[in-house]
Motif scaffolding. Structure first.
Motif, PDB file in Angstrom:
ATOM      1  N   ALA A  36      -1.224  26.375   5.665  1.00  8.46           N
ATOM      2  CA  ALA A  36      -0.352  25.910   4.593  1.00  8.46           C
ATOM      3  C   ALA A  36      -0.165  24.408   4.729  1.00  8.46           C
ATOM      4  CB  ALA A  36       0.992  26.642   4.666  1.00  8.46           C
ATOM      5  N   VAL A  37       0.515  23.831   3.752  1.00  7.33           N
ATOM      6  CA  VAL A  37       0.744  22.387   3.746  1.00  7.33           C
ATOM      7  C   VAL A  37       2.239  22.120   3.863  1.00  7.33           C
ATOM      8  CG1 VAL A  37       0.493  20.255   2.430  1.00  7.33           C
ATOM      9  CG2 VAL A  37      -1.295  21.987   2.341  1.00  7.33           C
ATOM     10  N   LYS A  38       2.593  21.191   4.728  1.00  5.13           N
ATOM     11  CA  LYS A  38       3.989  20.796   4.909  1.00  5.13           C
ATOM     12  C   LYS A  38       4.121  19.308   4.648  1.00  5.13           C
ATOM     13  CE  LYS A  38       7.813  20.704   8.228  1.00  5.13           C
ATOM     14  NZ  LYS A  38       8.220  20.969   9.632  1.00  5.13           N
ATOM     15  N   ASN A  39       5.005  18.957   3.733  1.00  4.06           N
ATOM     16  CA  ASN A  39       5.275  17.550   3.449  1.00  4.06           C
ATOM     17  C   ASN A  39       6.299  17.063   4.471  1.00  4.06           C
ATOM     18  OD1 ASN A  39       5.119  15.113   2.058  1.00  4.06           O
ATOM     19  ND2 ASN A  39       6.833  15.641   0.731  1.00  4.06           N
ATOM     20  N   GLU A  40       5.842  16.389   5.516  1.00  5.14           N
ATOM     21  CA  GLU A  40       6.746  15.951   6.576  1.00  5.14           C
ATOM     22  C   GLU A  40       7.734  14.916   6.053  1.00  5.14           C
ATOM     23  OE1 GLU A  40       7.120  17.223   9.431  1.00  5.14           O
ATOM     24  OE2 GLU A  40       5.306  18.408   9.725  1.00  5.14           O
ATOM     25  N   PHE A  41       7.247  13.923   5.362  1.00  6.70           N
ATOM     26  CA  PHE A  41       8.114  12.986   4.645  1.00  6.70           C
ATOM     27  C   PHE A  41       7.275  12.274   3.598  1.00  6.70           C
ATOM     28  CE2 PHE A  41       6.945  10.960   8.693  1.00  6.70           C
ATOM     29  CZ  PHE A  41       6.303   9.796   8.283  1.00  6.70           C
ATOM     30  N   SER A  42       7.930  11.888   2.521  1.00  9.70           N
ATOM     31  CA  SER A  42       7.216  11.309   1.387  1.00  9.70           C
ATOM     32  C   SER A  42       7.265   9.789   1.433  1.00  9.70           C
ATOM     33  CB  SER A  42       7.826  11.819   0.072  1.00  9.70           C
ATOM     34  OG  SER A  42       9.150  11.327  -0.059  1.00  9.70           O
ATOM     35  N   LEU A  43       6.585   9.168   0.466  1.00  8.21           N
ATOM     36  CA  LEU A  43       6.497   7.710   0.413  1.00  8.21           C
ATOM     37  C   LEU A  43       7.860   7.052   0.217  1.00  8.21           C
ATOM     38  CD1 LEU A  43       3.308   7.455  -1.836  1.00  8.21           C
ATOM     39  CD2 LEU A  43       3.454   6.795   0.574  1.00  8.21           C
ATOM     40  N   LYS A  44       8.820   7.774  -0.346  1.00  6.52           N
ATOM     41  CA  LYS A  44      10.132   7.188  -0.623  1.00  6.52           C
ATOM     42  C   LYS A  44      11.160   7.487   0.469  1.00  6.52           C
ATOM     43  CE  LYS A  44      11.866  11.137  -3.277  1.00  6.52           C
ATOM     44  NZ  LYS A  44      12.391  11.590  -4.591  1.00  6.52           N
ATOM     45  N   THR A  60       0.834  -1.204   0.000  1.00  8.26           N
ATOM     46  CA  THR A  60       0.000   0.000   0.000  1.00  8.26           C
ATOM     47  C   THR A  60       0.867   1.251   0.000  1.00  8.26           C
ATOM     48  OG1 THR A  60      -1.744  -1.134   1.264  1.00  8.26           O
ATOM     49  CG2 THR A  60      -1.797   1.263   1.261  1.00  8.26           C
ATOM     50  N   ASP A  61       0.452   2.248  -0.756  1.00  8.70           N
ATOM     51  CA  ASP A  61       1.003   3.590  -0.632  1.00  8.70           C
ATOM     52  C   ASP A  61       0.057   4.357   0.285  1.00  8.70           C
ATOM     53  OD1 ASP A  61       3.046   2.961  -2.320  1.00  8.70           O
ATOM     54  OD2 ASP A  61       2.198   3.942  -4.081  1.00  8.70           O
ATOM     55  N   LEU A  62       0.481   4.580   1.514  1.00  8.80           N
ATOM     56  CA  LEU A  62      -0.375   5.179   2.544  1.00  8.80           C
ATOM     57  C   LEU A  62       0.130   6.573   2.899  1.00  8.80           C
ATOM     58  CD1 LEU A  62      -2.489   5.168   4.857  1.00  8.80           C
ATOM     59  CD2 LEU A  62      -0.806   3.939   6.234  1.00  8.80           C
ATOM     60  N   SER A 117       6.682  -3.417  -0.187  1.00  9.08           N
ATOM     61  CA  SER A 117       5.442  -3.696   0.543  1.00  9.08           C
ATOM     62  C   SER A 117       4.718  -2.374   0.790  1.00  9.08           C
ATOM     63  CB  SER A 117       5.728  -4.458   1.843  1.00  9.08           C
ATOM     64  OG  SER A 117       6.750  -3.821   2.594  1.00  9.08           O
ATOM     65  N   THR A 118       4.615  -1.922   2.017  1.00  8.31           N
ATOM     66  CA  THR A 118       3.882  -0.681   2.289  1.00  8.31           C
ATOM     67  C   THR A 118       4.838   0.488   2.486  1.00  8.31           C
ATOM     68  OG1 THR A 118       1.971  -1.804   3.250  1.00  8.31           O
ATOM     69  CG2 THR A 118       2.325   0.468   3.905  1.00  8.31           C
ATOM     70  N   ARG A 119       4.514   1.586   1.830  1.00  8.11           N
ATOM     71  CA  ARG A 119       5.256   2.834   1.976  1.00  8.11           C
ATOM     72  C   ARG A 119       4.338   3.862   2.651  1.00  8.11           C
ATOM     73  NH1 ARG A 119       7.779   3.321  -4.191  1.00  8.11           N
ATOM     74  NH2 ARG A 119       8.622   1.184  -4.296  1.00  8.11           N
ATOM     75  N   VAL A 120       4.918   4.712   3.474  1.00  2.00           N
ATOM     76  CA  VAL A 120       4.115   5.661   4.246  1.00  2.00           C
ATOM     77  C   VAL A 120       4.667   7.073   4.100  1.00  2.00           C
ATOM     78  CG1 VAL A 120       3.243   6.283   6.539  1.00  2.00           C
ATOM     79  CG2 VAL A 120       3.540   3.867   5.934  1.00  2.00           C
ATOM     80  N   GLY A 121       3.765   8.028   3.907  1.00  8.12           N
ATOM     81  CA  GLY A 121       4.109   9.443   3.906  1.00  8.12           C
ATOM     82  C   GLY A 121       3.174  10.198   4.830  1.00  8.12           C
ATOM     83  N   VAL A 122       3.576  11.381   5.254  1.00 11.17           N
ATOM     84  CA  VAL A 122       2.745  12.204   6.125  1.00 11.17           C
ATOM     85  C   VAL A 122       2.709  13.637   5.617  1.00 11.17           C
ATOM     86  CG1 VAL A 122       2.449  13.178   8.443  1.00 11.17           C
ATOM     87  CG2 VAL A 122       3.181  10.802   8.182  1.00 11.17           C
ATOM     88  N   ILE A 123       1.482  14.159   5.470  1.00 10.54           N
ATOM     89  CA  ILE A 123       1.251  15.561   5.135  1.00 10.54           C
ATOM     90  C   ILE A 123       0.692  16.248   6.374  1.00 10.54           C
ATOM     91  CG2 ILE A 123      -0.109  17.164   3.747  1.00 10.54           C
ATOM     92  CD1 ILE A 123      -0.183  15.013   1.553  1.00 10.54           C
ATOM     93  N   ASN A 124       1.309  17.330   6.782  1.00 12.49           N
ATOM     94  CA  ASN A 124       0.874  18.124   7.929  1.00 12.49           C
ATOM     95  C   ASN A 124       0.305  19.433   7.383  1.00 12.49           C
ATOM     96  OD1 ASN A 124       0.552  19.256  10.433  1.00 12.49           O
ATOM     97  ND2 ASN A 124       2.737  19.501  10.868  1.00 12.49           N
ATOM     98  N   GLY A 139       1.649  -1.915  12.777  1.00 13.63           N
ATOM     99  CA  GLY A 139       0.983  -3.104  12.278  1.00 13.63           C
ATOM    100  C   GLY A 139       1.169  -3.359  10.797  1.00 13.63           C
ATOM    101  N   LEU A 140       1.985  -2.546  10.141  1.00 12.63           N
ATOM    102  CA  LEU A 140       2.160  -2.668   8.696  1.00 12.63           C
ATOM    103  C   LEU A 140       3.431  -3.432   8.340  1.00 12.63           C
ATOM    104  CD1 LEU A 140       1.324   1.027   7.683  1.00 12.63           C
ATOM    105  CD2 LEU A 140      -0.225  -0.932   7.628  1.00 12.63           C
ATOM    106  N   ASP A 141       3.412  -4.047   7.155  1.00 10.31           N
ATOM    107  CA  ASP A 141       4.641  -4.589   6.563  1.00 10.31           C
ATOM    108  C   ASP A 141       5.285  -3.446   5.783  1.00 10.31           C
ATOM    109  OD1 ASP A 141       4.268  -7.218   7.455  1.00 10.31           O
ATOM    110  OD2 ASP A 141       2.911  -7.635   5.788  1.00 10.31           O
ATOM    111  N   VAL A 142       6.302  -2.835   6.352  1.00  5.14           N
ATOM    112  CA  VAL A 142       6.927  -1.654   5.750  1.00  5.14           C
ATOM    113  C   VAL A 142       8.143  -2.061   4.935  1.00  5.14           C
ATOM    114  CG1 VAL A 142       8.101   0.534   6.228  1.00  5.14           C
ATOM    115  CG2 VAL A 142       6.111  -0.146   7.588  1.00  5.14           C
ATOM    116  N   GLY A 143       8.256  -1.503   3.739  1.00  9.48           N
ATOM    117  CA  GLY A 143       9.410  -1.785   2.900  1.00  9.48           C
ATOM    118  C   GLY A 143       9.173  -1.273   1.495  1.00  9.48           C
ATOM    119  N   PRO A 144      10.222  -1.157   0.712  1.00  5.00           N
ATOM    120  CA  PRO A 144      10.079  -0.616  -0.649  1.00  5.00           C
ATOM    121  C   PRO A 144       9.166  -1.449  -1.537  1.00  5.00           C
ATOM    122  CG  PRO A 144      12.271  -1.567  -0.303  1.00  5.00           C
ATOM    123  CD  PRO A 144      11.617  -1.493   1.039  1.00  5.00           C
TER     124      PRO A 144
END
Length: 528
Positions: free
Chosen positions: A138-146, A90-92, A127-134, A120-125
């Protein structure tokens, strides 16, 4: 579904050998049959649609009471056995509101929620990648999927996030997710049936920009959107944001203090379950029952499950048991008249499921607020018709919430011989309350346990977790349940089907297979 909060496990102590979720989650334990008595505490919702509450609570309480009265037929509740669960690649992307209405301590709760989901996720290139938008004004890209390819890296990055504390531009944040967060350059993968694209939006207010059109574009781009609202959030906005079906994609909690309780729902949403019963990958001697990420063993009628949790032994038989049941109803002003009427309806639906007679079930009713009032004692009414009529006549007290005083009354008076209780008969108390008690509950809760009552606590909405735990018997994880979403409370009832038995001898419990069929029929009839 979200029922019981997961224990807090630091990343450093997590089980790194787990395959997906299951080994990292607490396993269901054995049914406690050390005592013949049962006390169930249920927190009543203070809000929500009447129709939804009707279906939800009716299903829950019917399920519980059918379990309480399930005696006289051999067969034991199944024991948890194997587990197998992994998360689909999943790209979450989390889209997190940190506007000025979100206090710093509340924002920390959101970070805990994100961390629990990630654990609880299987994290890895691959498997599942995770990003966070704050976002705020305004919008801040805390970290991206990569950015982070390990679970430890993600958890550390989440801890470093700080709130922005300005406005609420939810639409702008969703647009950022479409144009950048889910772009190839930021690590998103090409749209494919093998990968999910998921956004979880958490917000506590009304956005200062439009969300309907941009959310529609996101969904059209293949992004599945979950919308979580907190406190005074605009529910219409959540429905504009979320994917269909809305019942599965819109969640509400009354405060950030309970948002972590949604963790289990999202962990299950990302879980790909293998049906071990269907594949034959189990060691059950008679009956295999599939559950999310696991399986349980059960026995046919005439047999009971042995301590190894997989083999069965023939029962010597058993006779039907009697039951003394007392409802303890919160009549405080915060319940509100319309919800109090629903509680009365719930009581009567449960009464309909009982076999009422001198030798079987007896029912009593007590209401409390700032004081305690016995509506009718055990055994006063000998049939369902009279009990239901008396329940309908109960007037609403509409004052305070003295739960401790009410529990003491239940112990000292309601289950006394002078008030119709029968010696040697299992005692069941069902307690409804809508919030924090205004008095001390510790002594009464402890006394109930000391007397052999088996105590269950079920919390809904803005429940007080400490009080639920104080009421619940050991092991607490098996005896108290919580759901932040009223729509999912019926799933708690289904979990309880496999956990509650009022008899010390499992041969006295009804076959789980026969029981489940009966409960499903009743729930389906209520929802028509």
């Amino acid at each position: 579904f979200l029922l019981v909060p997961l224990p807090s496990v630091p990343p450093s102590l997590a089980l790194h050998t787990c395959q997906g979720l299951a080994p990292c989650l607490p396993e269901e334990g054995q049914v406690n049959t050390s005592g013949p008595r049962l006390l169930l505490a249920t927190l009543h919702p203070a809000s929500g649609s009447s129709a939804a509450m009707d279906r939800i609570f009716s299903a829950l309480l019917l399920s519980l009471l059918l379990l309480l009265q399930s005696s006289g037929v051999c067969g034991a509740p199944p024991q948890p056995r194997g587990t197998l669960c992994r998360t689909k690649p999943t790209d979450l992307v989390f889209i997190i509101d940190s506007s000025r209405s979100v206090r710093p301590d509340e924002f920390e709760k959101v970070k805990v929620f994100m961390s629990r989901v990630i654990e609880g996720l299987d994290v890895g290139p691959n498997s599942t990648r995770v990003g966070v938008i704050n976002y705020a004004s305004a919008v801040k890209n805390e970290f991206s999927l990569k950015t982070h390819q390990t679970k430890a890296g993600l958890l550390q990055a989440v801890q470093r996030i700080e709130p922005l504390s300005t406005g609420t531009m939810t639409g702008l944040a969703i647009q950022f997710a479409i144009s950048r967060a889910f772009s190839d350059s930021e690590g998103a993968r090409v749209r494919s049936p093998n990968f999910n694209k998921v956004a979880i939006v958490v917000t506590d207010g009304r956005p200062q920009d439009g969300v309907q059109d941009v959310s529609a574009r996101a969904r059209a781009a293949g992004i599945e959107i979950f919308a979580i609202g907190v406190g005074r959030v605009d529910m219409h906005t959540l429905r504009q944001i979320a994917s269909e079906p809305l019942d599965d994609h819109v969640d509400y909690v009354e405060s950030y203090s309970v948002i972590e309780k949604l963790t289990h729902k999202f962990q299950e949403a990302f879980c790909v379950v293998s049906d071990l019963c269907a594949t034959g990958d189990h060691d059950c001697e008679q009956i295999c029952i599939s559950t999310p990420g696991a399986y349980k063993c059960a026995c046919k009628e005439g047999f009971t499950l042995n301590s190894d949790g997989k083999t069965c032994s023939a029962c010597s038989g058993g006779s039907a048991s009697a039951l003394d049941l007392v409802f303890l109803i919160d009549g405080s002003k915060s319940v509100r008249p319309e919800n109090f009427e629903l509680v009365k309806k719930f009581i009567n639906q449960i009464v309909d499921s009982l076999e009422v007679s001198d030798k079987q079930a007896q029912v009593g009713l007590v209401q409390y607020s700032s004081s305690v009032r016995q509506e009718f004692p055990l055994g006063q009414f000998k049939n369902k018709k009279d009990i239901k009529a008396a329940v309908k006549k109960m007037s609403y007290m509409e004052k305070g919430t003295m739960t401790g005083q009410a529990l003491k009354y239940l112990i000292d008076s309601s289950f006394s011989i002078v008030n119709g209780a029968r010696p040697g008969v299992p005692k069941v108390g069902i307690v409804f309350t809508d919030g924090r008690s205004q008095d001390y509950i510790t002594d009464a809760a402890k006394k109930a346990k000391d007397l052999g009552f088996r105590m269950f606590a079920v919390g809904v909405g803005n429940a007080v977790e400490d009080e639920l735990r104080e009421i619940a018997s050991e092991p607490v994880a098996e005896h108290y349940f919580y759901t932040a979403d009223f729509r999912t409370i019926s799933k708690i009832g289904k979990k309880l089907q496999m956990k509650i038995c009022i008899e010390e001898d499992p041969c006295e419990c009804k076959s789980i297979v026969k029981f489940q069929t009966k409960v499903e029929d009743l729930i389906n009839s209520l929802q028509k």
